[in-house]
Design an enzyme around this catalytic site. Structure first.
Site, PDB file in Angstrom:
ATOM      1  N   ARG A 128       0.820  -1.229   0.000  1.00  0.00           N
ATOM      2  CA  ARG A 128       0.000   0.000   0.000  1.00  0.00           C
ATOM      3  C   ARG A 128       0.847   1.269   0.000  1.00  0.00           C
ATOM      4  O   ARG A 128       0.401   2.320   0.452  1.00  0.00           O
ATOM      5  CB  ARG A 128      -0.967   0.020   1.179  1.00  0.00           C
ATOM      6  CG  ARG A 128      -1.942  -1.129   1.148  1.00  0.00           C
ATOM      7  CD  ARG A 128      -3.091  -0.929   2.094  1.00  0.00           C
ATOM      8  NE  ARG A 128      -3.996  -2.056   2.030  1.00  0.00           N
ATOM      9  CZ  ARG A 128      -3.810  -3.199   2.699  1.00  0.00           C
ATOM     10  NH1 ARG A 128      -2.767  -3.325   3.501  1.00  0.00           N
ATOM     11  NH2 ARG A 128      -4.658  -4.178   2.570  1.00  0.00           N
ATOM     12  N   LYS A 150       3.525  11.301 -11.580  1.00  0.00           N
ATOM     13  CA  LYS A 150       2.609  10.459 -12.353  1.00  0.00           C
ATOM     14  C   LYS A 150       3.332   9.151 -12.671  1.00  0.00           C
ATOM     15  O   LYS A 150       4.413   9.171 -13.272  1.00  0.00           O
ATOM     16  CB  LYS A 150       2.183  11.149 -13.654  1.00  0.00           C
ATOM     17  CG  LYS A 150       1.234  12.292 -13.409  1.00  0.00           C
ATOM     18  CD  LYS A 150       0.348  12.588 -14.610  1.00  0.00           C
ATOM     19  CE  LYS A 150       1.090  13.206 -15.749  1.00  0.00           C
ATOM     20  NZ  LYS A 150       0.194  13.705 -16.805  1.00  0.00           N
ATOM     21  N   GLU A 192      11.729  18.017 -25.101  1.00  0.00           N
ATOM     22  CA  GLU A 192      11.020  18.381 -23.863  1.00  0.00           C
ATOM     23  C   GLU A 192      11.687  19.595 -23.200  1.00  0.00           C
ATOM     24  O   GLU A 192      11.026  20.380 -22.542  1.00  0.00           O
ATOM     25  CB  GLU A 192      10.968  17.188 -22.894  1.00  0.00           C
ATOM     26  CG  GLU A 192      10.197  15.986 -23.413  1.00  0.00           C
ATOM     27  CD  GLU A 192       8.665  16.091 -23.272  1.00  0.00           C
ATOM     28  OE1 GLU A 192       8.176  17.104 -22.707  1.00  0.00           O
ATOM     29  OE2 GLU A 192       7.971  15.174 -23.744  1.00  0.00           O
ATOM     30  N   LYS A 233       8.974  22.608 -14.519  1.00  0.00           N
ATOM     31  CA  LYS A 233       8.012  21.532 -14.266  1.00  0.00           C
ATOM     32  C   LYS A 233       7.598  21.524 -12.801  1.00  0.00           C
ATOM     33  O   LYS A 233       6.414  21.349 -12.474  1.00  0.00           O
ATOM     34  CB  LYS A 233       8.583  20.173 -14.668  1.00  0.00           C
ATOM     35  CG  LYS A 233       7.576  19.062 -14.397  1.00  0.00           C
ATOM     36  CD  LYS A 233       7.689  17.865 -15.282  1.00  0.00           C
ATOM     37  CE  LYS A 233       6.517  16.915 -15.003  1.00  0.00           C
ATOM     38  NZ  LYS A 233       6.621  15.670 -15.741  1.00  0.00           N
ATOM     39  N   GLU A 243      -3.250  17.520 -12.143  1.00  0.00           N
ATOM     40  CA  GLU A 243      -3.575  17.781 -13.547  1.00  0.00           C
ATOM     41  C   GLU A 243      -5.057  18.089 -13.779  1.00  0.00           C
ATOM     42  O   GLU A 243      -5.736  17.433 -14.576  1.00  0.00           O
ATOM     43  CB  GLU A 243      -3.150  16.595 -14.426  1.00  0.00           C
ATOM     44  CG  GLU A 243      -3.034  16.968 -15.896  1.00  0.00           C
ATOM     45  CD  GLU A 243      -2.455  15.843 -16.739  1.00  0.00           C
ATOM     46  OE1 GLU A 243      -2.641  14.676 -16.400  1.00  0.00           O
ATOM     47  OE2 GLU A 243      -1.792  16.166 -17.733  1.00  0.00           O
ATOM     48  N   ARG A 247      -1.383  22.139 -15.209  1.00  0.00           N
ATOM     49  CA  ARG A 247      -0.438  21.061 -15.546  1.00  0.00           C
ATOM     50  C   ARG A 247      -0.630  20.582 -16.989  1.00  0.00           C
ATOM     51  O   ARG A 247       0.287  20.025 -17.593  1.00  0.00           O
ATOM     52  CB  ARG A 247      -0.589  19.915 -14.549  1.00  0.00           C
ATOM     53  CG  ARG A 247       0.478  18.869 -14.707  1.00  0.00           C
ATOM     54  CD  ARG A 247       0.510  17.942 -13.530  1.00  0.00           C
ATOM     55  NE  ARG A 247       1.374  16.830 -13.831  1.00  0.00           N
ATOM     56  CZ  ARG A 247       1.986  16.086 -12.925  1.00  0.00           C
ATOM     57  NH1 ARG A 247       1.830  16.313 -11.660  1.00  0.00           N
ATOM     58  NH2 ARG A 247       2.757  15.098 -13.288  1.00  0.00           N
ATOM     59  N   ASN A 251       1.397  19.420 -21.739  1.00  0.00           N
ATOM     60  CA  ASN A 251       1.019  18.611 -22.906  1.00  0.00           C
ATOM     61  C   ASN A 251       1.185  19.364 -24.218  1.00  0.00           C
ATOM     62  O   ASN A 251       0.692  18.904 -25.259  1.00  0.00           O
ATOM     63  CB  ASN A 251      -0.440  18.149 -22.770  1.00  0.00           C
ATOM     64  CG  ASN A 251      -0.608  17.145 -21.655  1.00  0.00           C
ATOM     65  OD1 ASN A 251       0.307  16.381 -21.355  1.00  0.00           O
ATOM     66  ND2 ASN A 251      -1.769  17.148 -21.014  1.00  0.00           N
ATOM     67  N   HIS A 254       1.518  17.482 -27.434  1.00  0.00           N
ATOM     68  CA  HIS A 254       1.250  16.072 -27.168  1.00  0.00           C
ATOM     69  C   HIS A 254      -0.016  15.557 -27.859  1.00  0.00           C
ATOM     70  O   HIS A 254      -0.139  14.352 -28.076  1.00  0.00           O
ATOM     71  CB  HIS A 254       1.187  15.814 -25.657  1.00  0.00           C
ATOM     72  CG  HIS A 254       2.552  15.776 -25.016  1.00  0.00           C
ATOM     73  ND1 HIS A 254       3.452  16.826 -25.107  1.00  0.00           N
ATOM     74  CD2 HIS A 254       3.188  14.813 -24.290  1.00  0.00           C
ATOM     75  CE1 HIS A 254       4.553  16.502 -24.453  1.00  0.00           C
ATOM     76  NE2 HIS A 254       4.428  15.301 -23.961  1.00  0.00           N
ATOM     77  N   HIS A 258       0.997  12.552 -29.789  1.00  0.00           N
ATOM     78  CA  HIS A 258       0.561  11.194 -29.426  1.00  0.00           C
ATOM     79  C   HIS A 258      -0.096  10.495 -30.609  1.00  0.00           C
ATOM     80  O   HIS A 258       0.049   9.287 -30.782  1.00  0.00           O
ATOM     81  CB  HIS A 258      -0.402  11.244 -28.243  1.00  0.00           C
ATOM     82  CG  HIS A 258       0.306  11.368 -26.924  1.00  0.00           C
ATOM     83  ND1 HIS A 258      -0.353  11.609 -25.742  1.00  0.00           N
ATOM     84  CD2 HIS A 258       1.623  11.279 -26.592  1.00  0.00           C
ATOM     85  CE1 HIS A 258       0.517  11.668 -24.752  1.00  0.00           C
ATOM     86  NE2 HIS A 258       1.726  11.473 -25.240  1.00  0.00           N
ATOM     87  N   HIS A 272       9.470   9.347 -28.716  1.00  0.00           N
ATOM     88  CA  HIS A 272       8.497  10.249 -28.085  1.00  0.00           C
ATOM     89  C   HIS A 272       8.837  11.723 -28.345  1.00  0.00           C
ATOM     90  O   HIS A 272       7.992  12.505 -28.780  1.00  0.00           O
ATOM     91  CB  HIS A 272       8.429   9.974 -26.581  1.00  0.00           C
ATOM     92  CG  HIS A 272       7.521  10.908 -25.848  1.00  0.00           C
ATOM     93  ND1 HIS A 272       6.148  10.854 -25.969  1.00  0.00           N
ATOM     94  CD2 HIS A 272       7.781  11.954 -25.015  1.00  0.00           C
ATOM     95  CE1 HIS A 272       5.605  11.812 -25.231  1.00  0.00           C
ATOM     96  NE2 HIS A 272       6.566  12.494 -24.639  1.00  0.00           N
TER      97      HIS A 272
HETATM   98  N1  GLY Z   1       6.142  11.297 -13.780  1.00  0.00           N
HETATM   99  C1  GLY Z   1       5.864  12.254 -14.769  1.00  0.00           C
HETATM  100  C2  GLY Z   1       4.926  13.304 -14.348  1.00  0.00           C
HETATM  101  O1  GLY Z   1       4.446  13.292 -13.237  1.00  0.00           O
HETATM  102  O2  GLY Z   1       4.614  14.189 -15.124  1.00  0.00           O
END
Ligand code: GLY
Length: 373
Positions: A128, A150, A192, A233, A243, A247, A251, A254, A258, A272
């Protein structure tokens, strides 16, 4: 072995998230400080280093040497995007449990974005929630995927669809590790870096135009570029950790990017960052077409991406792409579509991106028609 024996003073960027705050430590040779930094953060913790076969061949011995004195387990996985799967997640979780990694111990993700995303997600769910450290080994991971919390694996339905928000407790970006990256991969990560200038920092973009060769060559310009990217960032993540607003600016490029990555089968045909470079060029051209900024400013953005050797046109995708209908379908499958309206990151200038939630599909289609000829 790429890291110099003695590192220089690092640049430290704070990700300010209250009790989930952490440092990003940037500099040549910083991997060697991993053990001392972990000992300060989690004295006595057992450490599981997770890597892939390619990265392990170059950097695992140095990482293990850096944490000598702690109890260490290693888990080495196959390289490549297909490792972000339920199968490898299960294998990694079981390995961490078998190595008796408990709460209070630490997972170290030593690798690029795939390893960072997978190990971070495993850390989020084993027992957990375990703490983890990101030790990114690619430029893309140092300026993007290791920062922000993320974590995810892919589903047969798309990339990054199963995951969790789980912030690391530390990021160590050893810039010397980038010396062994193939030029194409470094350039892909640079997309990036340029993104941070294009989306919110015109002065940084102008600095990159003047100094990009030094960033590629290594040395203090590279560290400055990585630190500026991480600061940008970190500031956005601190404003919008989950997000729901700002945030999404990250993108930029993107939505188109994508779709092109999907068209290329998420393969080495189009990395990418290469897809994002084309996506950003398209986003600036689309913004100019909508009268948001002068064409000359869009051209300036596109020119820089091309000058470093990144692709900027759909026709540069090796093997070709589907027709407009096919691309629109791929754009529609992207997660940045809400209730039929396309969400795009558009720009009112270099360094002035914004979230546009009401872009008509017909406008995108007409624009793509001009690009596919
Ligand atoms: N781990 C990538 C982000 O949080 O954007």
């Amino acid at each position: 072995m790429t890291a110099p024996l003695r590192g220089s003073e690092p640049i430290v960027v704070d990700v300010a998230l209250g009790e989930r705050s952490y440092d990003i430590v940037i500099g040549r040779g910083q991997l060697a400080t991993l053990g001392a930094r972990i000992a300060k953060l989690r004295p006595g913790a057992k450490i599981a280093i997770v890597s892939d076969r390619n990265v392990a061949a170059y950097h695992l011995d140095a990482a293990k040497a850096a944490v000598a004195g702690s109890a260490v387990a290693t888990v080495v996985l196959p390289p490549g995007e297909t490792t972000k799967s339920f199968t490898q997640l299960a294998a990694l979780c079981d390995a961490l449990i078998a190595h008796r990694i408990e709460r209070g111990d630490l997972v170290v993700a030593l690798g690029g974005g795939v390893i960072g995303d997978l190990a971070g997600f495993a850390a989020a769910i084993v027992r957990r929630g375990l703490d983890y450290v990101q030790a990114p080994t690619s430029l893309l991971a140092q300026v993007d995927s290791s920062v922000g919390g993320k974590t995810a694996i892919d589903s047969p339905h798309g990339k990054n669809l199963v995951g969790a928000f789980h912030q690391p407790v530390l990021v160590i970006a050893d810039t010397a590790l980038l010396d062994t990256l193939p030029a194409r991969e470094f350039r892909s990560g640079y997309a990036e870096v340029a993104k941070y200038g294009l989306l919110g920092d015109a002065a940084f973009f102008a600095w990159l135009e003047a100094n990009w060769q030094d960033v590629f060559a290594g040395g203090s310009a590279r560290e400055h570029a990585i630190a500026t990217s991480c600061r940008a960032k970190a500031a956005i993540v601190a404003r919008d950790e989950r997000e729901t607003g700002d945030r999404m600016l990250l993108n930029l490029g993107h939505t188109f990017g994508h779709a092109l990555e999907a068209a290329a089968g998420f393969s080495d045909r189009l990395l990418h960052g290469e897809a994002i470079a084309i996506g950003m060029a398209l986003a600036f051209a689309f913004s100019a077409r909508r009268g948001l900024l002068p064409q000359a400013e869009a051209d300036r953005a596109i020119h820089h991406l091309a000058a470093v050797g990144l692709p900027t046109q759909i026709s540069q995708v090796p093997g070709g792409v589907p027709d407009v209908d096919g691309l629109m379908t791929l754009i529609g499958q992207d997660k940045k579509v809400a209730r039929g309206q396309l969400t795009f990151i558009l720009a009112r200038g270099i360094g002035a991106a914004y979230v546009a939630r009401d872009v008509e599909a017909a406008d995108v289609r007409a624009f793509l028609d001009t690009k596919l000829g």
